[in-house]
Design a protein around this motif. Structure first.
Motif, PDB file in Angstrom:
ATOM      1  N   GLU A  17      -2.098  -4.184   2.524  1.00 49.72           N
ATOM      2  CA  GLU A  17      -1.097  -4.645   1.496  1.00 49.72           C
ATOM      3  C   GLU A  17      -1.873  -4.229  -0.122  1.00 49.72           C
ATOM      4  O   GLU A  17      -0.932  -3.668  -1.028  1.00 49.72           O
ATOM      5  CB  GLU A  17      -0.913  -6.027   1.346  1.00 49.72           C
ATOM      6  CG  GLU A  17       0.009  -6.550   2.657  1.00 49.72           C
ATOM      7  CD  GLU A  17       0.039  -7.839   2.946  1.00 49.72           C
ATOM      8  OE1 GLU A  17      -0.551  -8.942   2.186  1.00 49.72           O
ATOM      9  OE2 GLU A  17       0.733  -8.175   3.809  1.00 49.72           O
ATOM     10  N   ALA A  18      -2.906  -4.700  -0.223  1.00 51.62           N
ATOM     11  CA  ALA A  18      -3.614  -4.537  -1.669  1.00 51.62           C
ATOM     12  C   ALA A  18      -3.627  -3.029  -1.894  1.00 51.62           C
ATOM     13  O   ALA A  18      -3.358  -2.185  -2.994  1.00 51.62           O
ATOM     14  CB  ALA A  18      -5.049  -4.935  -1.742  1.00 51.62           C
ATOM     15  N   TYR A  19      -4.064  -2.013  -0.788  1.00 51.64           N
ATOM     16  CA  TYR A  19      -3.888  -0.710  -1.170  1.00 51.64           C
ATOM     17  C   TYR A  19      -2.561  -0.071  -1.291  1.00 51.64           C
ATOM     18  O   TYR A  19      -2.283   0.830  -2.162  1.00 51.64           O
ATOM     19  CB  TYR A  19      -4.570   0.002   0.182  1.00 51.64           C
ATOM     20  CG  TYR A  19      -6.118   0.159   0.272  1.00 51.64           C
ATOM     21  CD1 TYR A  19      -6.670   1.441  -0.503  1.00 51.64           C
ATOM     22  CD2 TYR A  19      -7.034  -0.510   0.394  1.00 51.64           C
ATOM     23  CE1 TYR A  19      -7.965   1.682  -0.750  1.00 51.64           C
ATOM     24  CE2 TYR A  19      -8.438  -0.462   0.501  1.00 51.64           C
ATOM     25  CZ  TYR A  19      -8.961   0.645  -0.265  1.00 51.64           C
ATOM     26  OH  TYR A  19     -10.371   1.041  -0.474  1.00 51.64           O
TER      27      TYR A  19
ATOM     28  N   GLU B   8       1.285   2.175  -4.996  1.00 51.69           N
ATOM     29  CA  GLU B   8       2.588   2.269  -5.630  1.00 51.69           C
ATOM     30  C   GLU B   8       2.406   2.368  -7.161  1.00 51.69           C
ATOM     31  O   GLU B   8       3.118   2.766  -7.706  1.00 51.69           O
ATOM     32  CB  GLU B   8       3.310   1.112  -5.037  1.00 51.69           C
ATOM     33  CG  GLU B   8       4.704   1.008  -5.566  1.00 51.69           C
ATOM     34  CD  GLU B   8       5.535   2.130  -4.814  1.00 51.69           C
ATOM     35  OE1 GLU B   8       6.596   2.393  -5.313  1.00 51.69           O
ATOM     36  OE2 GLU B   8       5.088   2.751  -3.649  1.00 51.69           O
ATOM     37  N   SER B   9       1.592   1.403  -7.587  1.00 48.16           N
ATOM     38  CA  SER B   9       1.445   1.158  -9.026  1.00 48.16           C
ATOM     39  C   SER B   9       0.935   2.604  -9.648  1.00 48.16           C
ATOM     40  O   SER B   9       1.106   2.667 -11.022  1.00 48.16           O
ATOM     41  CB  SER B   9       0.285  -0.016  -9.281  1.00 48.16           C
ATOM     42  OG  SER B   9      -0.908   0.390  -9.072  1.00 48.16           O
TER      43      SER B   9
ATOM     44  N   LEU C 168       1.878   5.772  -8.799  1.00 49.82           N
ATOM     45  CA  LEU C 168       2.779   6.801  -8.602  1.00 49.82           C
ATOM     46  C   LEU C 168       3.316   7.416  -9.897  1.00 49.82           C
ATOM     47  O   LEU C 168       3.262   8.444 -10.166  1.00 49.82           O
ATOM     48  CB  LEU C 168       3.800   6.367  -7.687  1.00 49.82           C
ATOM     49  CG  LEU C 168       3.627   6.428  -6.279  1.00 49.82           C
ATOM     50  CD1 LEU C 168       4.962   6.002  -5.431  1.00 49.82           C
ATOM     51  CD2 LEU C 168       3.187   7.882  -5.812  1.00 49.82           C
ATOM     52  N   PRO C 169       3.683   6.519 -11.028  1.00 52.99           N
ATOM     53  CA  PRO C 169       4.132   7.098 -12.024  1.00 52.99           C
ATOM     54  C   PRO C 169       2.947   7.922 -12.821  1.00 52.99           C
ATOM     55  O   PRO C 169       3.252   9.067 -13.442  1.00 52.99           O
ATOM     56  CB  PRO C 169       4.675   5.976 -12.842  1.00 52.99           C
ATOM     57  CG  PRO C 169       4.831   5.019 -11.913  1.00 52.99           C
ATOM     58  CD  PRO C 169       3.890   4.909 -10.972  1.00 52.99           C
ATOM     59  N   ASP C 170       1.917   7.585 -12.911  1.00 52.37           N
ATOM     60  CA  ASP C 170       0.830   8.200 -13.439  1.00 52.37           C
ATOM     61  C   ASP C 170       0.506   9.636 -12.680  1.00 52.37           C
ATOM     62  O   ASP C 170       0.139  10.475 -13.251  1.00 52.37           O
ATOM     63  CB  ASP C 170      -0.384   7.273 -13.590  1.00 52.37           C
ATOM     64  CG  ASP C 170      -0.476   6.179 -14.395  1.00 52.37           C
ATOM     65  OD1 ASP C 170       0.491   6.122 -15.251  1.00 52.37           O
ATOM     66  OD2 ASP C 170      -1.018   5.027 -14.152  1.00 52.37           O
ATOM     67  N   LEU C 171       0.647   9.495 -11.536  1.00 52.23           N
ATOM     68  CA  LEU C 171       0.228  10.712 -10.764  1.00 52.23           C
ATOM     69  C   LEU C 171       1.488  11.691 -10.816  1.00 52.23           C
ATOM     70  O   LEU C 171       1.076  13.038 -10.926  1.00 52.23           O
ATOM     71  CB  LEU C 171       0.088  10.363  -8.929  1.00 52.23           C
ATOM     72  CG  LEU C 171      -1.082   9.410  -8.767  1.00 52.23           C
ATOM     73  CD1 LEU C 171      -1.009   9.108  -7.147  1.00 52.23           C
ATOM     74  CD2 LEU C 171      -2.277  10.366  -8.782  1.00 52.23           C
ATOM     75  N   ARG C 172       2.557  11.097 -11.051  1.00 49.10           N
ATOM     76  CA  ARG C 172       3.671  12.292 -11.124  1.00 49.10           C
ATOM     77  C   ARG C 172       3.598  12.848 -12.502  1.00 49.10           C
ATOM     78  O   ARG C 172       3.849  13.997 -12.743  1.00 49.10           O
ATOM     79  CB  ARG C 172       4.956  11.429 -11.012  1.00 49.10           C
ATOM     80  CG  ARG C 172       5.514  10.967  -9.561  1.00 49.10           C
ATOM     81  CD  ARG C 172       6.853  10.599  -9.723  1.00 49.10           C
ATOM     82  NE  ARG C 172       7.210   9.879  -8.411  1.00 49.10           N
ATOM     83  CZ  ARG C 172       7.426   8.565  -8.123  1.00 49.10           C
ATOM     84  NH1 ARG C 172       7.205   7.773  -9.369  1.00 49.10           N
ATOM     85  NH2 ARG C 172       7.605   8.115  -7.079  1.00 49.10           N
ATOM     86  N   ALA C 173       2.986  12.026 -13.528  1.00 50.63           N
ATOM     87  CA  ALA C 173       2.969  12.597 -14.853  1.00 50.63           C
ATOM     88  C   ALA C 173       1.842  13.459 -14.990  1.00 50.63           C
ATOM     89  O   ALA C 173       2.090  14.578 -15.642  1.00 50.63           O
ATOM     90  CB  ALA C 173       2.732  11.265 -16.073  1.00 50.63           C
TER      91      ALA C 173
END
Length: 336
Positions: free
Chosen positions: A304-306, A311-312, A314-319
Motif C-alpha cells: 500500500e505504501a509503494y 500515485e503521489s 504521477l504529476p511530477d513524472l508527467r511534468a
C-alpha cells in the motif's frame, strides 16, 4: 449499546487463540470495544458498529463449529467477505487442495474469483502485487487436476530475467543454472507434495519446470500450464506462450506490473495483454489489490505504501516527461 454473545467452550478457545492473537486481530477489525470473559463475548459501542461486530463473531463461530481452525488471517477474510456481501463460509470452505494435514483454500473474495475463473476458463490472468496467492493457488489447482487425471502433466515456466542484479555465468548442469530463476515454483510445488513425489513426477515428465525460452515451437496438450512473473515477458514472448496452448489444456498467467525487471527500452507483454484479449470468450482477467495480500501483515502495508508513493509522484513524472512547449518526448510517444 452493549451486547453479549455466549459461546461454546471450543469457540471461546479458538477465538482467544494462542496468546490472544486472534482476539487482538478481531479487535482491529471491529469499530467497538470487545471483551472475552470465559465463554461470553461482550461488544460495547455504537449500535451499528456492535451489530456489524456481532455478525463477524457469528460467522467465525459458524466456521469453528464446521471444523475450521481460526487464525489471524481468517478474520481479515471474514470481514472482507462481509464487506462485499459474500458468505465467508462460501470462500473459506472452497478447499482447492488437501495434502496430509495441509489444505489450501481462498482467503479473500478476489482469490475466490480467481479460483472460480481457473476452473471455468481456459486461460486466466492473475495480476496483482506480491503475496496475493496468485502462484500458490494456481499450483494447488494444478496439483489437484493432475491427481484427478484431468491433465497428464503440469508445466511451470517463467522468463529467466534477473531482478535488478546480474548472476553471471552459473556453474553446473542445465537444472543447476536455471534453478535460481525457477526456485519460487519449486517452493510452491514442495508445499503441495512430498519431496519424493515431486522427484518422481519430474523424472516421469509429469511435472516440467523450465524457462520460457524452452516453450518455443511446442504444442502443449493435456497440460496445466502456469506462466509466472509474466510482467517480465516481452509482447513477442507473451504471444508465443499463449499460442502454445493445446487441446484439453488450461493456462494460468500471473504477474505484477509494478515489478517489471526488463530493460527500460523493452515493453512488458503483460501490460497490454488485457486490451488485446479482453473480448475473447474463455479468457478472464482477475486483478488483485493490497487487500488480497495474505503474507505477513507488513507486506500488505508495504504494498500500500509503494502504491501511494507511486500515485503521489504521477504529476511530477508527467511534468518531467514533457518538453517546455508541452509536447511529449519522442521516447514517450513510442512507449504509448
Amino acid at each position: 449499546m452493549r451486547r453479549q454473545i455466549e459461546l461454546s467452550n471450543q469457540a471461546a478457545s479458538e477465538l482467544a487463540g494462542s496468546g490472544d492473537a486472534v482476539l487482538r486481530t478481531l479487535e482491529g477489525h471491529v469499530e467497538c470495544d470487545l471483551f472475552l470473559r470465559g465463554n461470553v463475548v461482550t461488544l460495547d459501542g455504537e449500535r451499528e458498529a456492535v451489530d456489524a461486530a456481532a455478525t463477524v463473531v457469528s460467522e467465525l463461530v459458524e466456521l469453528i463449529d464446521s471444523g475450521h481452525d481460526i487464525a489471524p488471517g481468517t478474520i481479515a477474510a471474514v470481514t472482507g467477505a462481509l464487506d462485499q456481501h459474500r458468505s465467508p463460509a462460501e470462500i473459506l470452505e472452497d478447499v482447492v487442495w488437501r495434502h496430509r494435514s495441509k489444505q489450501v483454500a481462498p482467503k479473500t473474495v478476489n482469490q475466490k474469483r480467481y479460483v472460480d475463473s481457473i476452473r471455468k476458463n481456459t486461460i486466466t490472468f492473475g495480476i496483482g502485487p506480491a503475496g496475493t496467492g496468485k502462484t500458490f493457488l494456481a499450483v494447488a489447482l494444478a496439483a489437484a487436476a493432475l491427481s484427478r487425471h484431468e491433465v497428464n502433466r503440469i508445466i511451470l515456466t517463467r522468463p529467466a530475467v534477473e531482478a535488478g542484479e546480474r548472476l553471471g555465468f552459473l556453474p553446473g548442469d542445465l537444472m543447476a543454472k536455471i534453478d535460481p530463476y525457477l526456485r519460487p515454483l519449486f517452493d510452491a510445488l514442495h508445499d503441495m507434495l512430498d519431496a519424493e513425489k515431486v522427484s518422481t513426477y519430474l523424472e516421469r515428465g509429469q511435472i516440467e519446470v523450465a524457462p520460457l525460452a524452452f516453450m518455443r515451437g511446442r504444442t502443449l496438450n493435456d497440460s496445466f500450464i502456469i506462466l509466472d512473473e509474466a510482467q517480465n515477458t516481452t509482447p513477442e514472448q507473451m504471444k508465443m506462450i499463449l499460442t502454445r496452448l493445446g487441446f484439453n489444456s488450461k493456462m494460468v498467467v500471473t504477474g505484477d506490473v509494478t515489478q517489471i525487471d526488463l530493460p527500460k527500452n523493452e515493453g512488458s507483454g503483460l501490460v497490454v495483454i488485457s486490451d488485446i484479449l479482453k473480448d475473447i470468450e474463455g479468457i478472464e482477467f482477475v486483478r488483485f489489490g493490497g487487500e488480497d495480500v495474505v503474507r505477513h501483515r507488513l507486506v500488505q502495508r508495504i504494498v500500500e505504501a509503494y502504491a501511494e508513493h507511486a500515485e503521489s509522484r504521477l504529476p511530477d513524472l508527467r511534468a518531467s516527461d514533457r518538453r517546455p512547449d508541452g509536447e511529449r518526448r519522442p521516447a514517450d510517444r513510442r512507449r504509448a
